[in-house]
Design a protein around this motif. Structure first.
Motif, PDB file in Angstrom:
ATOM      1  N   ILE A  38      -2.770  -6.991  43.769  1.00  0.00           N
ATOM      2  CA  ILE A  38      -2.004  -7.970  44.535  1.00  0.00           C
ATOM      3  C   ILE A  38      -2.954  -9.035  45.070  1.00  0.00           C
ATOM      4  O   ILE A  38      -3.982  -8.718  45.666  1.00  0.00           O
ATOM      5  N   HIS A  39      -2.616 -10.306  44.842  1.00  0.00           N
ATOM      6  CA  HIS A  39      -3.430 -11.427  45.317  1.00  0.00           C
ATOM      7  C   HIS A  39      -2.659 -12.194  46.393  1.00  0.00           C
ATOM      8  O   HIS A  39      -1.512 -12.602  46.164  1.00  0.00           O
ATOM      9  N   ALA A  40      -3.290 -12.399  47.540  1.00  0.00           N
ATOM     10  CA  ALA A  40      -2.699 -13.195  48.614  1.00  0.00           C
ATOM     11  C   ALA A  40      -3.812 -13.989  49.280  1.00  0.00           C
ATOM     12  O   ALA A  40      -4.951 -13.528  49.368  1.00  0.00           O
ATOM     13  N   GLY A  41      -3.488 -15.198  49.749  1.00  0.00           N
ATOM     14  CA  GLY A  41      -4.532 -15.996  50.377  1.00  0.00           C
ATOM     15  C   GLY A  41      -4.017 -17.243  51.038  1.00  0.00           C
ATOM     16  O   GLY A  41      -2.870 -17.670  50.814  1.00  0.00           O
ATOM     17  N   VAL A  42      -4.868 -17.831  51.861  1.00  0.00           N
ATOM     18  CA  VAL A  42      -4.529 -19.064  52.557  1.00  0.00           C
ATOM     19  C   VAL A  42      -4.379 -20.214  51.562  1.00  0.00           C
ATOM     20  O   VAL A  42      -3.520 -21.081  51.717  1.00  0.00           O
ATOM     21  N   GLU A  43      -5.213 -20.227  50.539  1.00  0.00           N
ATOM     22  CA  GLU A  43      -5.211 -21.308  49.566  1.00  0.00           C
ATOM     23  C   GLU A  43      -4.668 -20.873  48.211  1.00  0.00           C
ATOM     24  O   GLU A  43      -4.915 -21.523  47.208  1.00  0.00           O
ATOM     25  N   ILE A  44      -3.925 -19.773  48.204  1.00  0.00           N
ATOM     26  CA  ILE A  44      -3.303 -19.278  46.976  1.00  0.00           C
ATOM     27  C   ILE A  44      -1.801 -19.449  47.080  1.00  0.00           C
ATOM     28  O   ILE A  44      -1.173 -18.983  48.028  1.00  0.00           O
ATOM     29  N   MET A  45      -1.209 -20.125  46.128  1.00  0.00           N
ATOM     30  CA  MET A  45       0.242 -20.264  46.070  1.00  0.00           C
ATOM     31  C   MET A  45       0.621 -20.437  44.599  1.00  0.00           C
ATOM     32  O   MET A  45       0.114 -21.324  43.925  1.00  0.00           O
ATOM     33  N   PRO A  46       1.487 -19.549  44.092  1.00  0.00           N
ATOM     34  CA  PRO A  46       2.169 -18.451  44.788  1.00  0.00           C
ATOM     35  C   PRO A  46       1.290 -17.215  44.895  1.00  0.00           C
ATOM     36  O   PRO A  46       0.329 -17.057  44.148  1.00  0.00           O
ATOM     37  N   TRP A  47       1.654 -16.306  45.841  1.00  0.00           N
ATOM     38  CA  TRP A  47       1.060 -14.986  45.872  1.00  0.00           C
ATOM     39  C   TRP A  47       1.547 -14.238  44.636  1.00  0.00           C
ATOM     40  O   TRP A  47       2.611 -14.532  44.083  1.00  0.00           O
ATOM     41  N   GLU A  48       0.775 -13.251  44.198  1.00  0.00           N
ATOM     42  CA  GLU A  48       1.076 -12.618  42.913  1.00  0.00           C
ATOM     43  C   GLU A  48       0.751 -11.129  42.946  1.00  0.00           C
ATOM     44  O   GLU A  48      -0.201 -10.699  43.616  1.00  0.00           O
ATOM     45  N   ALA A  49       1.543 -10.345  42.237  1.00  0.00           N
ATOM     46  CA  ALA A  49       1.288  -8.915  42.069  1.00  0.00           C
ATOM     47  C   ALA A  49       1.385  -8.572  40.592  1.00  0.00           C
ATOM     48  O   ALA A  49       2.262  -9.083  39.885  1.00  0.00           O
ATOM     49  N   GLN A  50       0.476  -7.727  40.136  1.00  0.00           N
ATOM     50  CA  GLN A  50       0.513  -7.235  38.766  1.00  0.00           C
ATOM     51  C   GLN A  50       0.547  -5.718  38.809  1.00  0.00           C
ATOM     52  O   GLN A  50      -0.325  -5.084  39.408  1.00  0.00           O
ATOM     53  N   LEU A  51       1.542  -5.130  38.184  1.00  0.00           N
ATOM     54  CA  LEU A  51       1.720  -3.682  38.208  1.00  0.00           C
ATOM     55  C   LEU A  51       1.794  -3.160  36.785  1.00  0.00           C
ATOM     56  O   LEU A  51       2.469  -3.747  35.934  1.00  0.00           O
ATOM     57  N   GLU A  52       1.104  -2.043  36.525  1.00  0.00           N
ATOM     58  CA  GLU A  52       1.052  -1.477  35.186  1.00  0.00           C
ATOM     59  C   GLU A  52       1.369   0.011  35.225  1.00  0.00           C
ATOM     60  O   GLU A  52       1.095   0.695  36.212  1.00  0.00           O
ATOM     61  N   THR A  53       1.917   0.504  34.136  1.00  0.00           N
ATOM     62  CA  THR A  53       2.109   1.939  33.963  1.00  0.00           C
ATOM     63  C   THR A  53       2.025   2.266  32.491  1.00  0.00           C
ATOM     64  O   THR A  53       2.242   1.413  31.632  1.00  0.00           O
ATOM     65  N   THR A  54       1.690   3.500  32.203  1.00  0.00           N
ATOM     66  CA  THR A  54       1.683   3.980  30.829  1.00  0.00           C
ATOM     67  C   THR A  54       2.712   5.076  30.691  1.00  0.00           C
ATOM     68  O   THR A  54       2.990   5.819  31.644  1.00  0.00           O
ATOM     69  N   ASN A  55       3.291   5.174  29.510  1.00  0.00           N
ATOM     70  CA  ASN A  55       4.338   6.148  29.264  1.00  0.00           C
ATOM     71  C   ASN A  55       4.090   6.793  27.908  1.00  0.00           C
ATOM     72  O   ASN A  55       3.828   6.111  26.931  1.00  0.00           O
ATOM     73  N   HIS A  56       4.143   8.116  27.863  1.00  0.00           N
ATOM     74  CA  HIS A  56       3.886   8.820  26.613  1.00  0.00           C
ATOM     75  C   HIS A  56       5.152   8.984  25.790  1.00  0.00           C
ATOM     76  O   HIS A  56       5.170   9.722  24.817  1.00  0.00           O
ATOM     77  N   GLN A  57       6.232   8.304  26.195  1.00  0.00           N
ATOM     78  CA  GLN A  57       7.462   8.291  25.420  1.00  0.00           C
ATOM     79  C   GLN A  57       7.783   6.831  25.079  1.00  0.00           C
ATOM     80  O   GLN A  57       8.639   6.208  25.691  1.00  0.00           O
ATOM     81  N   PRO A  58       7.087   6.269  24.096  1.00  0.00           N
ATOM     82  CA  PRO A  58       7.199   4.832  23.837  1.00  0.00           C
ATOM     83  C   PRO A  58       8.550   4.375  23.341  1.00  0.00           C
ATOM     84  O   PRO A  58       8.791   3.179  23.257  1.00  0.00           O
ATOM     85  N   ASP A  59       9.461   5.300  23.020  1.00  0.00           N
ATOM     86  CA  ASP A  59      10.769   4.870  22.555  1.00  0.00           C
ATOM     87  C   ASP A  59      11.731   4.600  23.697  1.00  0.00           C
ATOM     88  O   ASP A  59      12.856   4.160  23.479  1.00  0.00           O
ATOM     89  N   ARG A  60      11.315   4.830  24.948  1.00  0.00           N
ATOM     90  CA  ARG A  60      12.198   4.596  26.088  1.00  0.00           C
ATOM     91  C   ARG A  60      12.349   3.101  26.330  1.00  0.00           C
ATOM     92  O   ARG A  60      11.385   2.365  26.484  1.00  0.00           O
ATOM     93  N   SER A  61      13.559   2.600  26.370  1.00  0.00           N
ATOM     94  CA  SER A  61      13.806   1.163  26.546  1.00  0.00           C
ATOM     95  C   SER A  61      14.946   0.909  27.523  1.00  0.00           C
ATOM     96  O   SER A  61      15.625  -0.099  27.442  1.00  0.00           O
ATOM     97  N   ASP A  62      15.186   1.875  28.442  1.00  0.00           N
ATOM     98  CA  ASP A  62      16.360   1.780  29.300  1.00  0.00           C
ATOM     99  C   ASP A  62      16.035   1.290  30.710  1.00  0.00           C
ATOM    100  O   ASP A  62      16.818   1.471  31.623  1.00  0.00           O
ATOM    101  N   LEU A  63      14.864   0.684  30.897  1.00  0.00           N
ATOM    102  CA  LEU A  63      14.527   0.151  32.209  1.00  0.00           C
ATOM    103  C   LEU A  63      15.186  -1.218  32.353  1.00  0.00           C
ATOM    104  O   LEU A  63      14.764  -2.186  31.730  1.00  0.00           O
ATOM    105  N   ALA A  64      16.234  -1.280  33.163  1.00  0.00           N
ATOM    106  CA  ALA A  64      17.073  -2.488  33.219  1.00  0.00           C
ATOM    107  C   ALA A  64      16.505  -3.527  34.175  1.00  0.00           C
ATOM    108  O   ALA A  64      17.079  -3.823  35.219  1.00  0.00           O
ATOM    109  N   ILE A  65      15.360  -4.087  33.837  1.00  0.00           N
ATOM    110  CA  ILE A  65      14.819  -5.217  34.582  1.00  0.00           C
ATOM    111  C   ILE A  65      14.437  -6.286  33.579  1.00  0.00           C
ATOM    112  O   ILE A  65      14.148  -5.987  32.416  1.00  0.00           O
ATOM    113  N   ALA A  66      14.441  -7.533  34.011  1.00  0.00           N
ATOM    114  CA  ALA A  66      14.155  -8.637  33.096  1.00  0.00           C
ATOM    115  C   ALA A  66      13.392  -9.726  33.828  1.00  0.00           C
ATOM    116  O   ALA A  66      13.464  -9.846  35.063  1.00  0.00           O
ATOM    117  N   ALA A  67      12.656 -10.518  33.075  1.00  0.00           N
ATOM    118  CA  ALA A  67      11.963 -11.670  33.658  1.00  0.00           C
ATOM    119  C   ALA A  67      12.977 -12.580  34.339  1.00  0.00           C
ATOM    120  O   ALA A  67      14.036 -12.861  33.791  1.00  0.00           O
TER     121      ALA A  67
END
Length: 382
Positions: A38-67
């Motif tokens: 997570i990046h936050a700062g006085v001179e940073i705009m926008p603030w930003e977060a990057q989150l990662e995960t690994t999954n050993h079941q690569p055929d799973r595609s039911d996470l209902a979130i979108a850009a």
């Protein structure tokens, strides 16, 4: 199908600790990330977060979130960022599936989009009023700390091609205040911070790694405000005397100067006085601002500590003061947090904090637009 259960299984929901990061999106709380930054700062705009995960079941595609989905990023139960899922990256191999989500605060639209106004010429308003107007189409609220942003602006023109962020930056210079993201997705107009963290950054206690900068780059022994008169042509162009043909600009110093005693060599800097600067009031502030800002950016400290919070459980926060005790680097003073990078991965939880002297962030003094009008300037000077 219970989507929350699927998301829980997919990303490890329910395994979060009190300092673990999670995303709230579409009614889901998604946690169990293998890496968070997570990046936050006085001179940073926008603030930003990057989150990662690994999954050993690569055929799973039911996470209902979108850009583009609205979301919040939490640390434990504390909200750190409100904005949108900007990017979703999915990497697939025969043995693994990597999912990476980038979240940016609401201000991403201010930085990337053009400013929209019903009129591009505003009169008799305030800095806060202009900024609230520029943020309104994007659904972003703006608040002011104390009297910040209350500066009366009698005349302000928006350039057609400016982004919303560029308008805000210009207005805040006029109001002599700073601005930055807030965890709820709003924008705050503020002065240079005076809040102190309950605990500091102490060598031998919570500091795991530190670097310090001491440079002469961009520093000057003297900074002098001057008035520059029109150039005078002393001889006709056809005259053979090249020396006499030179156009000589006449300059004269005014009672506005500052020095940096640490710069031992002769390194002068000249700053022209702006039109409408009665009694050189702005010039006097400007030269001091130049000296302080250039000194501050030559004295940067960066420390990595073993926690995201101070001793009271307050997240390390941009625009807060923290006392630094790093004797090996001869650092024993309070500095202002410029930027915070919070990281949590297989190597643990860490915060990398960038600090500078508070005066570094004082906005540049400039003459208000109406005062730049020559007629007004003449009346002001009597």
């Amino acid at each position: 199908m219970n989507l929350l259960d699927n998301a829980s299984e997919f990303l490890g929901y329910g395994q979060a600790q009190s300092n673990a990061a999670s995303i709230v999106v579409n009614g889901l709380i998604i946690s169990g990330w293998t890496r968070v930054e997570i990046h936050a700062g006085v001179e940073i705009m926008p603030w930003e977060a990057q989150l990662e995960t690994t999954n050993h079941q690569p055929d799973r595609s039911d996470l209902a979130i979108a850009a583009g989905d609205e979301c919040q990023v939490l640390i434990g139960k504390t909200r750190i960022l409100t904005g949108y899922i900007q990017t979703i990256t999915s990497e697939l191999s025969t043995s693994n599936h990597l999912l990476r989500i980038i979240v940016k605060s609401r201000s991403v639209d201010l930085v990337e989009c053009s400013a929209e106004f019903s009129t591009y010429q505003m009169n008799n308003t305030t800095a806060l009023g202009i900024i609230q107007q520029v943020c309104k189409p994007f659904g972003i609220s703006v608040s002011a700390e104390g009297s910040e942003g209350r500066t009366a602006i009698q005349q302000f023109s928006v350039i057609l091609t400016e982004t919303a962020y560029e308008v805000i930056e210009r207005v805040c210079r006029l109001a002599a205040c700073i601005f930055h993201d807030m965890p709820d997705g709003s924008i705050l107009l503020a002065s240079v911070g005076s809040n102190h963290h309950a605990s500091g950054l102490v060598q031998g206690q919570n500091v795991e790694h530190a670097t310090s900068l001491d440079t002469m780059d961009g520093r000057y022994s003297s900074i002098q405000a001057i008035i520059q008169n029109p150039a005078v042509l002393f001889t006709p162009p056809e005259d053979g005397d090249k020396h006499a043909q030179q156009m000589l600009a006449q300059t004269a110093p005014v009672q506005a100067s500052a020095t940096d005693p640490a710069v031992k060599r002769h390194r002068p800097m000249l700053i022209p006085v702006e039109t409408g600067d009665a009694d050189y009031a702005v010039a006097k502030k400007r030269v001091q601002w130049e000296a302080a800002r250039r000194y501050g950016r030559s004295q940067i400290v960066q420390a990595t500590v073993d926690s995201w919070c101070d001793s009271r459980g307050t997240l390390w926060s941009p625009n807060w003061l923290v006392h630094c005790e790093i004797p090996a680097m001869k650092i024993m003073r309070s500095l202002l947090i410029s930027e915070v990078v919070l990281v949590q991965d297989e190597q643990g939880t860490h915060a990398t904090i960038t600090l500078m002297p508070p005066a570094t962030f004082t906005p540049e003094p400039i003459v208000l637009p109406l005062a730049q009008n020559e007629g007004v300037a003449a009346i002001t000077r009597g």
